[in-house]
Scaffold this motif. Structure first.
Motif, short mmCIF file in Angstrom:
data_model
loop_
_atom_site.label_atom_id
_atom_site.label_comp_id
_atom_site.label_asym_id
_atom_site.label_seq_id
_atom_site.Cartn_x
_atom_site.Cartn_y
_atom_site.Cartn_z
N GLU A 211 0.84 -1.20 0.00
CA GLU A 211 0.00 0.00 0.00
C GLU A 211 0.87 1.25 0.00
O GLU A 211 0.59 2.23 -0.70
CB GLU A 211 -0.91 0.00 1.22
CG GLU A 211 -1.90 1.15 1.27
CD GLU A 211 -3.16 0.92 0.45
OE1 GLU A 211 -4.05 1.79 0.48
OE2 GLU A 211 -3.25 -0.11 -0.23
N GLU A 212 1.94 1.23 0.79
CA GLU A 212 2.86 2.37 0.86
C GLU A 212 3.62 2.54 -0.46
O GLU A 212 3.81 3.66 -0.94
CB GLU A 212 3.81 2.17 2.04
CG GLU A 212 3.08 2.24 3.38
CD GLU A 212 3.77 1.54 4.53
OE1 GLU A 212 3.28 1.69 5.67
OE2 GLU A 212 4.78 0.85 4.30
N TRP A 213 4.02 1.41 -1.03
CA TRP A 213 4.70 1.44 -2.34
C TRP A 213 3.78 2.02 -3.41
O TRP A 213 4.22 2.81 -4.26
CB TRP A 213 5.12 0.02 -2.72
CG TRP A 213 5.64 -0.11 -4.11
CD1 TRP A 213 6.90 0.16 -4.56
CD2 TRP A 213 4.90 -0.57 -5.26
NE1 TRP A 213 7.00 -0.11 -5.91
CE2 TRP A 213 5.79 -0.55 -6.37
CE3 TRP A 213 3.59 -0.99 -5.47
CZ2 TRP A 213 5.41 -0.94 -7.65
CZ3 TRP A 213 3.20 -1.38 -6.75
CH2 TRP A 213 4.11 -1.35 -7.81
N LYS A 214 2.50 1.64 -3.37
CA LYS A 214 1.55 2.16 -4.35
C LYS A 214 1.49 3.69 -4.30
O LYS A 214 1.46 4.36 -5.34
CB LYS A 214 0.15 1.61 -4.10
CG LYS A 214 -0.04 0.15 -4.42
CD LYS A 214 -1.45 -0.29 -3.97
CE LYS A 214 -1.63 -1.78 -4.03
NZ LYS A 214 -2.94 -2.19 -3.44
N MET A 215 1.47 4.24 -3.11
CA MET A 215 1.40 5.70 -2.99
C MET A 215 2.61 6.37 -3.62
O MET A 215 2.49 7.42 -4.25
CB MET A 215 1.27 6.11 -1.52
CG MET A 215 -0.04 5.70 -0.87
SD MET A 215 -0.33 6.51 0.71
CE MET A 215 -0.82 8.15 0.17
N VAL A 216 3.77 5.74 -3.49
CA VAL A 216 5.00 6.30 -4.06
C VAL A 216 4.95 6.28 -5.59
O VAL A 216 5.07 7.31 -6.25
CB VAL A 216 6.23 5.52 -3.56
CG1 VAL A 216 7.50 6.03 -4.26
CG2 VAL A 216 6.38 5.66 -2.04
N VAL A 217 4.75 5.09 -6.15
CA VAL A 217 4.87 4.96 -7.61
C VAL A 217 3.69 5.60 -8.34
O VAL A 217 3.84 6.13 -9.44
CB VAL A 217 5.05 3.47 -8.01
CG1 VAL A 217 6.37 2.94 -7.46
CG2 VAL A 217 3.89 2.61 -7.56
N GLU A 218 2.50 5.54 -7.73
CA GLU A 218 1.34 6.14 -8.39
C GLU A 218 1.42 7.67 -8.40
O GLU A 218 1.05 8.31 -9.39
CB GLU A 218 0.05 5.67 -7.71
CG GLU A 218 -0.24 4.20 -7.94
CD GLU A 218 -1.48 3.72 -7.19
OE1 GLU A 218 -2.27 4.56 -6.74
OE2 GLU A 218 -1.65 2.50 -7.07
N THR A 219 1.92 8.25 -7.32
CA THR A 219 2.09 9.70 -7.28
C THR A 219 3.07 10.15 -8.35
O THR A 219 2.86 11.16 -9.03
CB THR A 219 2.56 10.16 -5.89
OG1 THR A 219 1.57 9.78 -4.93
CG2 THR A 219 2.77 11.66 -5.84
N LYS A 220 4.14 9.40 -8.51
CA LYS A 220 5.12 9.73 -9.54
C LYS A 220 4.52 9.64 -10.94
O LYS A 220 4.75 10.51 -11.79
CB LYS A 220 6.34 8.79 -9.43
CG LYS A 220 7.22 9.05 -8.22
CD LYS A 220 8.35 8.04 -8.14
CE LYS A 220 9.28 8.33 -6.98
NZ LYS A 220 10.11 9.53 -7.22
N LYS A 221 3.70 8.62 -11.19
CA LYS A 221 3.11 8.46 -12.52
C LYS A 221 2.04 9.52 -12.79
O LYS A 221 1.95 10.05 -13.90
CB LYS A 221 2.50 7.05 -12.65
CG LYS A 221 1.92 6.79 -14.05
CD LYS A 221 1.49 5.34 -14.24
CE LYS A 221 0.90 5.13 -15.64
NZ LYS A 221 0.49 3.73 -15.88
#
Length: 340
Positions: A211-221
């Motif tokens: 879930e934390e990883w999703k926030m990182v990579v999705e914000t970047k995309k």
């Protein structure tokens, strides 16, 4: 002439919200079809003042359907995406399956609506994670004004983010405690009633959860690949509504007063920020609303050009169903252009 829309997962929390919001926003649909697994066939669901009988996804032919709102999980989305696309139907998917596919646009309409144009590569548009969606709505106007360098976010995520089973577990555990029955846990790794759990989704090798990883990579995309972000995602004993405490470091100076005025004018944002008792929004007050609420806007004195904000939104709406319907609205008005 309007669109034919299919809602897959129509008996789930998000699927029911999709039907509600399609009706509330008067989406230009000539026909809406409710779909779910065979075991839910015949179940009745509401669509405005109409009642729809759920049909079995396994037997449905997507030919002639314009838009599919998919809320049935990654496995179902992966299996059905090729068939849906081959039938000429655009799938707006709420699962995580296609979010990081470079050929699939990941969309929050207030942030990157123009990227919807990329749907033609695979006939798929991805909905982001619920916690990411509300955060980037608040971050986008601030990023445009002062350029974000780094974000530190802690989330306080409701049990509805884990589906109906998560909500039921909170209810049953709370009831059990009050009547002195044994507290049983099935959905969450620890007791959720009267507790908080710093663990959402699976653990990864670096110690962060998915879930934390999703926030990182999705914000970047969605927003900007140069933004550095770290997240701690926590499940809290709330039925609906995700909250986030966000610390932001900017490249350029921005005051709390400037941020407040920028956010007041930003699409999708509603500022409730009085420095007094009750002058802020909690998840209880956001349920059923479309807005991303922003409170507690203040300077962070520990870094140059820093701000701290509190962000709250209905995760079943902006975090999922509303975002998907907003995507469908833009898809229809700008790209499909079928409705009169």
């Amino acid at each position: 002439m309007g669109y034919k829309v299919a809602v897959v997962g129509a008996t789930g929390n998000v699927g029911r919200e999709m039907l509600n919001i399609l009706a509330e926003r008067e989406f230009p649909a000539d026909e809406v079809v409710a779909l779910a697994s065979r075991r839910s066939q015949g179940t009745e669901v509401s669509y405005g003042d109409k009642i729809l009988k759920v049909k079995a996804l396994e037997n449905y032919d997507f030919a002639g359907t314009d838009i599919c709102l998919m809320s049935a999980g990654s496995t179902v989305a992966a299996e059905w995406a090729p068939r849906i696309g081959a039938a000429g139907c655009v799938m707006i998917d709420n699962s995580s399956k296609f979010r990081m596919d470079p050929d699939v646009p990941l969309i929050v309409p207030e942030v990157n609506a123009d990227a919807i144009a990329g749907y033609k590569k695979k006939m798929i548009i991805a909905n982001p994670n619920c916690s990411t969606a509300q955060m980037v709505v608040a971050l986008k106007p601030l990023h445009d004004a002062a350029k974000i360098k780094r974000v530190v976010v802690s989330t306080y995520q409701s049990t509805s983010g884990a589906g109906k089973d998560g909500m039921d577990e909170l209810f049953e555990q709370t009831r059990a405690i009050y009547v002195n029955d044994p507290v049983e846990k099935h959905k969450f790794t620890k007791q959720i009633a009267f507790n908080v759990i710093p663990h959402i989704d699976v653990f990864m090798e670096d110690g962060y959860t998915k879930e934390e990883w999703k926030m990182v990579v999705e914000t970047k995309k969605i927003l900007d690949p140069k933004i550095k972000l770290t997240a701690t995602c926590v499940r809290v004993p709330v039925f609906v509504g995700h909250s986030e405490a966000i610390n932001i470091e900017f490249e350029n100076p921005i005051s709390d007063e400037e941020a407040r005025e920028i956010l007041r004018e930003a699409p999708g944002c509603l500022v409730v920020d009085k420095r007094e008792d009750g002058g802020y929004v909690t998840p209880l007050e956001c349920v059923g609303d479309y807005a991303t609420y922003i409170s507690r806007i203040r300077t962070d004195p520990t870094v140059d050009n820093g701000l701290a904000i509190w962000v709250v939104s209905d995760n079943l709406r902006k975090g999922a169903a509303l975002n998907a319907v907003q995507i469908a609205e833009i898809l229809g008005s700008r790209f499909l252009k079928k409705a009169a």
